[in-house]
Scaffold this active site. Structure first.
Site, PDB file in Angstrom:
ATOM      1  N   GLY A  10       0.827  -1.200   0.000  1.00  0.00           N
ATOM      2  CA  GLY A  10       0.000   0.000   0.000  1.00  0.00           C
ATOM      3  C   GLY A  10       0.863   1.253   0.000  1.00  0.00           C
ATOM      4  N   GLY A  12       2.079   3.008   2.487  1.00  0.00           N
ATOM      5  CA  GLY A  12       3.195   2.958   3.411  1.00  0.00           C
ATOM      6  C   GLY A  12       4.321   2.085   2.908  1.00  0.00           C
ATOM      7  N   GLU A 169     -19.765   8.857   0.900  1.00  0.00           N
ATOM      8  CA  GLU A 169     -19.416   8.899  -0.522  1.00  0.00           C
ATOM      9  C   GLU A 169     -20.205   7.866  -1.315  1.00  0.00           C
ATOM     10  OE1 GLU A 169     -14.907  10.757  -0.114  1.00  0.00           O
ATOM     11  OE2 GLU A 169     -15.167   8.578  -0.265  1.00  0.00           O
TER      12      GLU A 169
END
Length: 432
Positions: A10, A12, A169
């Protein structure tokens, strides 16, 4: 040569690898998928706004120019901190390490009701997003071909549990999908009659935002036609799905879970201190106490930085943390290891938080600014384009968004592999 094992591709994990591009070390990045996923835009795949390839890129392609990185696609099955070894699923291979970076992310939390997962899927992977999209679009197809008015209403109903950014959302995107994208596609139903219900256990939507922004967001959702219920605890989700809360129950074609996250179960096997969500508690430098060679970053870390701030589980937090850990590792590779107390403390720079509610509607909150509406939406667009990791994705998303904005018709309204997806999901639910 030192070996650094990074678990997770990801934001990180990639930030760590990139920070070590000139390091004289062997880096092994392990991820169960072969792609990096931009999770903040998963809801747009689920609501037919974008295709899967618009927000996912092969990890090998992203790191193709970095010769000191080896990518291993495999599932992490065990971490032995004492032996400094990581075991993975593929042929039960093992990776010994000198330094370990755990950036495995989190998973959907059903708070002890894992049996709800089949009826109300979460939104953490491309599989989740394509499954939700297939179910939602298939419900409209079924509604078009039924003469039963009660069944038609059920097929046009979607319940979203959880009103954080993902839930808000999703709710806004589903309303706009029905009102605009599908309005000319059907002749026997009016897609605008679709019912979207948003349930939140807390007192307000977007609880991580200030009250002013939360109220603005809820008001906008209601104006769009979303039914918002706050202070509402879901008590049961059964086949149908049927969502029960208090004295009410809603029969829907689709339910979507956006109500919580937890760390993967592997954290419980490490023998280290965890927070109530199972996340690993780390020191100010990002390492596990008594294990200075092991760093934890991203959503899986419970990290209070050098300023006393809890690092949020956001892309910006993971990226900043990854760069910080990468700098520490680069220095120690060159100059030798340091004790945790002698390392620089991570200081998170809060750039603010934002959420989009629909076409030309969003909310933004920073330390100094709080605003909503069109300019917030433009800011949301720009920030999300910047966070995409490669130029192809940036261009593809810009073109898709421009086309959808001009024509009111997103281009990813496809149903495929529905039966296979349902079978795989049901088998996974039974095995859990």
């Amino acid at each position: 040569m030192l070996r650094i094992t990074v678990l997770g591709g990801g934001f990180g994990g990639l930030a760590v690898c990139r920070a070590l591009r000139r390091a004289d070390a062997e880096i092994v990045l392990v991820d169960r998928q072969n792609h990096h996923l931009f999770q903040p835009l998963l809801y747009q795949v689920a609501t037919a706004g974008l295709g899967a390839t618009d927000i996912a890129q092969p990890i090998r392609s992203i790191l193709s120019k970095q010769r000191n990185v080896k990518v291993h696609m495999a599932q992490v099955t065990a971490i032995d901190l004492a032996a400094k070894r990581v075991r993975v699923s593929e042929h039960e291979d093992a990776h010994d390490y000198d330094y370990l970076v755990i950036a495995l992310g989190v998973e959907t939390n059903y708070f002890g009701h894992n049996e709800w997962a089949y009826h109300a899927p979460g939104l953490k992977t491309l599989h989740d997003a394509t499954r939700i999209r297939a179910r939602v679009l298939h419900a409209f197809e079924q509604a078009e071909n039924t003469a039963d008015e009660v069944e038609r209403k059920r097929l046009l109903t979607t319940v979203i549990i959880g009103a954080g950014p993902t839930g808000v959302e999703m709710a806004g995107a589903l309303v706009e999908l029905a009102r605009f994208a599908l309005r000319k596609d059907f002749h026997h139903i009016n897609p605008a009659d679709a019912r979207v219900v948003l349930l939140e256990g807390g007192e307000r939507v977007l609880p991580s935002f200030c009250e002013e922004i939360s109220e603005k967001a809820e008001r906008t959702l209601r104006q769009m036609g979303v039914e918002v219920h706050t202070a509402t605890q879901v008590e049961n989700i059964s086949n149908g799905p049927v969502v029960e809360f208090g004295d009410d129950r809603i029969e829907a074609a689709n339910a979507i879970w956006a109500a919580g996250i937890r760390a993967p179960a592997i954290t419980e096997t490490l023998g280290v201190e965890l927070d109530k969500s199972g996340r690993i508690i780390v020191g100010p430098d990002g390492s596990i106490p008594d294990h200075p060679e092991v760093f934890v970053i991203g959503d899986i870390a419970s990290w209070t930085d050098g300023n006393g701030l809890l690092v949020p589980g956001l892309a910006q937090g993971a990226t900043q943390a990854g760069r910080h850990v990468g700098r520490i590792l680069a220095k120690e590779i060159a100059d030798g290891p340091l004790a945790s107390d002698d390392r620089p403390k991570f200081r998170y720079y809060d750039k603010g938080i934002m959420a989009t509610i629909g076409r030309s509607k969003a909310v933004v909150q920073t330390k100094r600014l709080r605003f909503g509406g069109f300019f917030a939406w433009v800011a949301w667009l720009l920030i999300h384009i910047l966070f995409l990791v490669d130029l192809r994705s940036k261009l593809a998303v810009i073109v898709q968004w421009m086309f959808a904005y001009i024509t009111f018709r997103p281009g990813a309204r496809l149903i495929y592999r529905l039966e296979t997806i349902e079978k795989e999901t049901e088998e996974a639910a039974e095995s859990s």
